[in-house]
Design a protein around this motif. Structure first.
Motif, PDB file in Angstrom:
ATOM      1  N   ALA A  87       0.854  -1.190   0.000  1.00 15.84           N
ATOM      2  CA  ALA A  87       0.000   0.000   0.000  1.00 15.84           C
ATOM      3  C   ALA A  87       0.884   1.233   0.000  1.00 15.84           C
ATOM      4  N   MET A  88       0.222   2.372  -0.113  1.00 17.06           N
ATOM      5  CA  MET A  88       0.892   3.644   0.122  1.00 17.06           C
ATOM      6  C   MET A  88       0.702   3.971   1.597  1.00 17.06           C
ATOM      7  N   TYR A  89       1.787   4.337   2.260  1.00 23.99           N
ATOM      8  CA  TYR A  89       1.709   4.709   3.665  1.00 23.99           C
ATOM      9  C   TYR A  89       1.990   6.209   3.775  1.00 23.99           C
ATOM     10  N   LEU A  90       1.023   6.884   4.338  1.00 21.98           N
ATOM     11  CA  LEU A  90       1.081   8.335   4.437  1.00 21.98           C
ATOM     12  C   LEU A  90       1.310   8.751   5.883  1.00 21.98           C
ATOM     13  N   CYS A  91       2.283   9.609   6.059  1.00 21.56           N
ATOM     14  CA  CYS A  91       2.503  10.223   7.358  1.00 21.56           C
ATOM     15  C   CYS A  91       1.903  11.628   7.318  1.00 21.56           C
ATOM     16  N   ALA A  92       1.315  12.034   8.401  1.00 21.64           N
ATOM     17  CA  ALA A  92       0.736  13.376   8.475  1.00 21.64           C
ATOM     18  C   ALA A  92       0.963  13.951   9.866  1.00 21.64           C
ATOM     19  N   THR A  93       0.912  15.255   9.950  1.00 17.17           N
ATOM     20  CA  THR A  93       1.030  15.915  11.244  1.00 17.17           C
ATOM     21  C   THR A  93      -0.083  16.938  11.393  1.00 17.17           C
ATOM     22  N   SER A  94      -0.379  17.275  12.628  1.00 17.06           N
ATOM     23  CA  SER A  94      -1.220  18.430  12.903  1.00 17.06           C
ATOM     24  C   SER A  94      -0.643  19.119  14.135  1.00 17.06           C
ATOM     25  N   ARG A  95      -0.900  20.406  14.211  1.00 18.71           N
ATOM     26  CA  ARG A  95      -0.303  21.183  15.292  1.00 18.71           C
ATOM     27  C   ARG A  95      -0.737  20.649  16.652  1.00 18.71           C
ATOM     28  N   ASP A  96      -2.012  20.333  16.735  1.00 22.24           N
ATOM     29  CA  ASP A  96      -2.543  19.847  18.004  1.00 22.24           C
ATOM     30  C   ASP A  96      -3.829  19.103  17.709  1.00 22.24           C
ATOM     31  N   LEU A  97      -4.504  18.676  18.734  1.00 28.46           N
ATOM     32  CA  LEU A  97      -5.826  18.082  18.588  1.00 28.46           C
ATOM     33  C   LEU A  97      -6.815  19.080  19.127  1.00 28.46           C
ATOM     34  N   GLY A  98      -7.749  19.485  18.308  1.00 26.75           N
ATOM     35  CA  GLY A  98      -8.728  20.420  18.818  1.00 26.75           C
ATOM     36  C   GLY A  98      -9.235  21.343  17.734  1.00 26.75           C
ATOM     37  N   VAL A  99     -10.244  22.071  18.070  1.00 27.95           N
ATOM     38  CA  VAL A  99     -10.860  22.980  17.106  1.00 27.95           C
ATOM     39  C   VAL A  99      -9.833  24.007  16.651  1.00 27.95           C
ATOM     40  N   GLY A 100      -9.724  24.142  15.376  1.00 32.23           N
ATOM     41  CA  GLY A 100      -8.744  25.051  14.797  1.00 32.23           C
ATOM     42  C   GLY A 100      -7.423  24.401  14.469  1.00 32.23           C
ATOM     43  N   ASP A 101      -7.213  23.173  14.949  1.00 26.67           N
ATOM     44  CA  ASP A 101      -5.958  22.469  14.679  1.00 26.67           C
ATOM     45  C   ASP A 101      -6.167  21.252  13.814  1.00 26.67           C
ATOM     46  N   GLU A 102      -7.296  21.233  13.099  1.00 22.92           N
ATOM     47  CA  GLU A 102      -7.612  20.007  12.392  1.00 22.92           C
ATOM     48  C   GLU A 102      -6.816  19.831  11.106  1.00 22.92           C
ATOM     49  N   LYS A 103      -6.179  20.860  10.619  1.00 22.01           N
ATOM     50  CA  LYS A 103      -5.500  20.763   9.331  1.00 22.01           C
ATOM     51  C   LYS A 103      -4.360  19.772   9.417  1.00 22.01           C
ATOM     52  N   LEU A 104      -4.361  18.823   8.503  1.00 23.20           N
ATOM     53  CA  LEU A 104      -3.295  17.842   8.422  1.00 23.20           C
ATOM     54  C   LEU A 104      -2.289  18.247   7.351  1.00 23.20           C
ATOM     55  N   PHE A 105      -1.035  18.042   7.661  1.00 26.84           N
ATOM     56  CA  PHE A 105       0.038  18.251   6.696  1.00 26.84           C
ATOM     57  C   PHE A 105       0.585  16.867   6.358  1.00 26.84           C
ATOM     58  N   PHE A 106       0.533  16.522   5.093  1.00 27.43           N
ATOM     59  CA  PHE A 106       0.925  15.186   4.680  1.00 27.43           C
ATOM     60  C   PHE A 106       2.321  15.150   4.092  1.00 27.43           C
ATOM     61  N   GLY A 107       2.967  14.004   4.271  1.00 24.13           N
ATOM     62  CA  GLY A 107       4.165  13.709   3.532  1.00 24.13           C
ATOM     63  C   GLY A 107       3.800  13.183   2.158  1.00 24.13           C
ATOM     64  N   SER A 108       4.802  12.916   1.362  1.00 25.49           N
ATOM     65  CA  SER A 108       4.577  12.428   0.000  1.00 25.49           C
ATOM     66  C   SER A 108       4.233  10.944  -0.044  1.00 25.49           C
ATOM     67  N   GLY A 109       4.431  10.288   1.076  1.00 25.00           N
ATOM     68  CA  GLY A 109       4.074   8.875   1.134  1.00 25.00           C
ATOM     69  C   GLY A 109       5.218   7.946   0.776  1.00 25.00           C
ATOM     70  N   THR A 110       5.105   6.727   1.280  1.00 24.50           N
ATOM     71  CA  THR A 110       6.010   5.643   0.893  1.00 24.50           C
ATOM     72  C   THR A 110       5.173   4.521   0.297  1.00 24.50           C
ATOM     73  N   GLN A 111       5.491   4.165  -0.919  1.00 34.33           N
ATOM     74  CA  GLN A 111       4.785   3.064  -1.585  1.00 34.33           C
ATOM     75  C   GLN A 111       5.493   1.763  -1.242  1.00 34.33           C
ATOM     76  N   LEU A 112       4.816   0.914  -0.503  1.00 33.49           N
ATOM     77  CA  LEU A 112       5.411  -0.353  -0.070  1.00 33.49           C
ATOM     78  C   LEU A 112       4.955  -1.488  -0.975  1.00 33.49           C
ATOM     79  N   SER A 113       5.920  -2.227  -1.471  1.00 33.75           N
ATOM     80  CA  SER A 113       5.631  -3.443  -2.238  1.00 33.75           C
ATOM     81  C   SER A 113       6.136  -4.641  -1.449  1.00 33.75           C
ATOM     82  N   VAL A 114       5.366  -5.706  -1.458  1.00 36.01           N
ATOM     83  CA  VAL A 114       5.737  -6.927  -0.741  1.00 36.01           C
ATOM     84  C   VAL A 114       5.838  -8.058  -1.753  1.00 36.01           C
ATOM     85  N   LEU A 115       7.021  -8.639  -1.840  1.00 32.26           N
ATOM     86  CA  LEU A 115       7.241  -9.690  -2.844  1.00 32.26           C
ATOM     87  C   LEU A 115       7.141 -11.082  -2.230  1.00 32.26           C
TER      88      LEU A 115
END
Lengths: 115, 109
Positions: A87-115
Motif C-alpha cells: 500500500a501507500m503509507y502516508l505520514c501526516a502531522t497536525s499542530r494539536d488536537l482540537g478545534v482550529g488544529d484540524e488541518k493535516l500536513f501530509f508527507g509524499s508517502g512511501t509506496q510499499l511493495s511486498v514480494l
C-alpha cells in the motif's frame, strides 16, 4: 520546502521480512499520524501519536507498530509484512488536537511493495 | 459503516464548465467536513474546510445537514484543477479524520 518528509519514496520488502518506514517533520507539531492507503481506497488511519501518547485504531492489525523517539520523527514498523500490506503509507502531522488544529500536513508517502 | 461517501470515482469535464464533486456523510454528531486535494505527483493537502466558509482556488463547499452533503463546486473549471479530491469527516471527540475514497477530476481542454 518539504515539511513532512517520508523516506524512502518506494520500499520493497519480502513476505515476512520486517520493514520500517520513516517520517520526519520540521513543523514541531504535536500530533503525528500514519495512514494506509490501498489502491482505489480511502486513506485509513492506523494510529497517531499525541506527543508521546500512542493511540491505536481498534482495527489496526497487531502486525503494525509505531515509535516516536522525539517530536520530529515517527516510524512505522511492520513486523511480518504480508501481501495484503502492500500500500501507500502516508505520514501526516497536525499542530494539536482540537478545534482550529484540524488541518493535516501530509508527507509524499512511501509506496510499499511486498514480494 | 461507511461515514463518507464519494459516489463518483471519476469525473471528467471540459475547461470552463461547472464542476460539482459530490460528498455525503453519515455522522450523528455535529460534523466538521473538509476537502483535501492531491495534484499529480504532489502530496495530499487541505483545500478547504466548512467551518471557514472560504473559497479556495474558486472552489466552494456548503454543508447541507438536511441532505447530509458537502459537495464541492466550482463554476468554471480550469485544467489545473485536474486532481484527486477527497472529502473528509472529523469525528468529534477523538479528532479522527475519516476520508472518502476520492474522486479523480479531469478537466479537458
Amino acid at each position: 520546502d518539504a515539511m513532512v518528509i517520508q523516506n524512502p519514496r518506494y520500499q520493497v520488502t519480502q513476505f515476512g521480512k520486517p520493514v520500517t518506514l520513516s517520517c520526519s517533520q520540521t513543523l514541531n507539531h504535536n500530533v503525528m499520524y500514519w495512514y494506509q492507503q490501498k489502491s482505489s481506497q480511502a486513506p485509513k488511519l492506523l494510529f497517531h501519536y499525541y506527543d508521546k501518547d500512542f493511540n491505536n485504531e481498534a482495527d489496526t492489525p497487531d502486525n503494525f507498530q509505531s515509535r516516536r523517539p522525539n517530536t520530529s520523527f515517527c516510524f512505522l514498523d511492520i513486523r511480518s509484512p504480508g501481501l495484503g500490506d502492500a500500500a501507500m503509507y502516508l505520514c501526516a502531522t497536525s499542530r494539536d488536537l482540537g478545534v482550529g488544529d484540524e488541518k493535516l500536513f501530509f508527507g509524499s508517502g512511501t509506496q510499499l511493495s511486498v514480494l | 459503516a461507511q461515514r463518507v461517501t464519494q459516489p463518483e470515482k471519476l469525473l471528467s469535464v471540459f475547461k470552463g464548465a461547472p464542476v460539482e464533486l459530490k460528498c455525503n456523510y453519515s455522522y450523528s454528531g455535529s460534523p466538521e467536513l473538509f476537502w483535501y486535494v492531491q495534484y499529480s505527483r504532489q502530496r495530499l493537502q487541505l483545500l478547504l474546510r466548512h467551518i471557514s466558509r472560504e473559497s479556495i482556488k474558486g472552489f466552494t463547499a456548503d454543508l447541507n445537514k438536511g441532505e447530509t452533503s458537502f459537495h464541492l463546486k466550482k463554476p468554471f473549471a480550469q485544467e489545473e484543477d485536474s486532481a484527486m479530491y477527497y472529502c473528509a469527516l472529523l469525528e468529534g471527540s477523538n479528532y479522527k479524520l475519516t476520508f472518502g475514497k476520492g474522486t479523480l477530476l479531469t478537466v479537458n481542454p
